[in-house]
Design an enzyme around this catalytic site. Structure first.
Site, PDB file in Angstrom:
ATOM      1  CB  THR A 206      -8.513  -6.162   2.899  1.00  0.00           C
ATOM      2  OG1 THR A 206      -8.489  -5.043   2.006  1.00  0.00           O
ATOM      3  CG2 THR A 206      -9.305  -7.294   2.280  1.00  0.00           C
ATOM      4  CG  ASN A 208      -5.374  -2.529   1.854  1.00  0.00           C
ATOM      5  OD1 ASN A 208      -5.780  -3.684   1.770  1.00  0.00           O
ATOM      6  ND2 ASN A 208      -6.088  -1.499   1.446  1.00  0.00           N
ATOM      7  CD  GLU A 257      -5.834  -5.399  -1.412  1.00  0.00           C
ATOM      8  OE1 GLU A 257      -6.816  -6.152  -1.634  1.00  0.00           O
ATOM      9  OE2 GLU A 257      -5.619  -4.370  -2.064  1.00  0.00           O
TER      10      GLU A 257
END
Length: 310
Positions: A206, A208, A257
């Site tokens: 992900t 962030n 995220e």
């Protein structure tokens, strides 16, 4: 677009504009209609927007819960896309907040910025204690040599289109209602920062981003549209994003995220704009990682299906 931050030191070429005045948090459809009226008022004049930084609410209540829909940088970018040529982003401080309505009209609008015409919403208040009204501004303009147009408020469903109504929709997990009032998807913009890399370990890397200083939408998982605004991976993508504190991992500080579908590459340091399209579910805890992974698979399948219909 030129950005002017001090009304006392204005280049002559930045005077003589027509400007919409307000905070423009979110740059929603009501704001856009005010800007359109400014554009139409005197088409030959530069199109301007007068706003304030920090937001007056932040100035008067610095410890209050974050409420902004967008950062100053995101607001400027959105205004530029709307064709605004002069952004009068005035420093909101004790001196400015202490001006009476008449002094604000004279020192800031007439003498300082030299605006030839201004457009405000019918609920506009200004000056010390928010004592001045839109009608007061119109009267001052007649005396001080600038025109004033008062724009009617815009309605959506049973709500007046406003930043407050948009915040409420986002808090309730209704991003499509927020988008209908905004005229665009609500977007969270920022730089990709380092995380704990748990997503990568789980097969869901992900990007962030911090949401510090911004209004927090309902915590949970969303189908999202992602624009990578700079760097080698610049472009548009579909994805799923989690907003919140990661209860499975004892998180405490909210962030966002985002998992980009069918993407490989490093996004650290890139600037992302993540548009919230659909609220899929709230944050949840699971008995183990297998349950979490199964739910993440289901979330991404649902998000892909929803986004494919746009």
């Amino acid at each position: 677009m030129r950005i002017i931050r001090d009304f006392q030191f204005v280049d002559p070429k930045d005077r003589g504009a027509v400007a919409a005045i307000g905070n423009f948090d979110g740059v929603h459809r009501g704001h856009q209609s005010v800007i359109d009226l400014a554009r139409e008022a005197e088409p030959q004049a530069p199109l301007g927007v007068m706003t304030f930084e920090p937001h007056p609410r932040e100035f008067f209540a610095p410890d209050a819960k974050p409420f902004r829909l967008m950062s100053a940088e995101a607001r400027a970018s959105r205004l530029e896309k709307l064709g605004v040529e002069r952004l009068y982003q005035l420093n909101f401080n004790a001196a400015l907040s202490g001006l009476t309505p008449e002094a604000f009209a004279r020192k800031v609008i007439a003498d300082g910025l030299g605006l030839r015409h201004v457009v405000v919403g019918s609920d506009f208040c200004f000056g010390k204690g928010r004592a001045g009204t839109a009608e007061d501004l119109k009267r001052f303009g007649e005396d001080m040599g600038f025109g004033v147009t008062i724009a009617p408020l815009m309605e959506y469903s049973e709500d007046t289109v406003s930043s407050t109504a948009i915040r409420r929709a986002l808090s309730d997990g209704r991003p499509r209602d927020a988008a209908n009032m905004l005229g665009h998807w609500h977007r969270i913009e920022g730089e990709v920062i380092g995380g704990e890399q748990r997503g990568r370990e789980l097969g869901y890397p992900t990007a962030n981003m911090s949401i510090d200083g911004l209004h927090q939408p309902a915590f949970g998982v969303y189908a999202v549209l992602v624009d990578v605004l700079d760097g080698p991976h610049q472009g548009s993508y579909h994805g799923a994003a989690s907003v919140g504190v990661r209860p499975m991992f004892d998180g405490s500080h909210p962030n966002i995220e985002t998992f980009l579908f069918d993407f490989t590459g490093n996004l650290y340091g890139a600037t992302l704009s993540v548009g919230l399209v659909e609220y899929l579910r709230p944050e949840m805890t699971f008995d183990g990682l297998d349950g979490l992974l199964a739910q993440m698979d289901a979330d991404c399948t649902q998000a892909r299906s929803l986004l494919a219909t746009l």
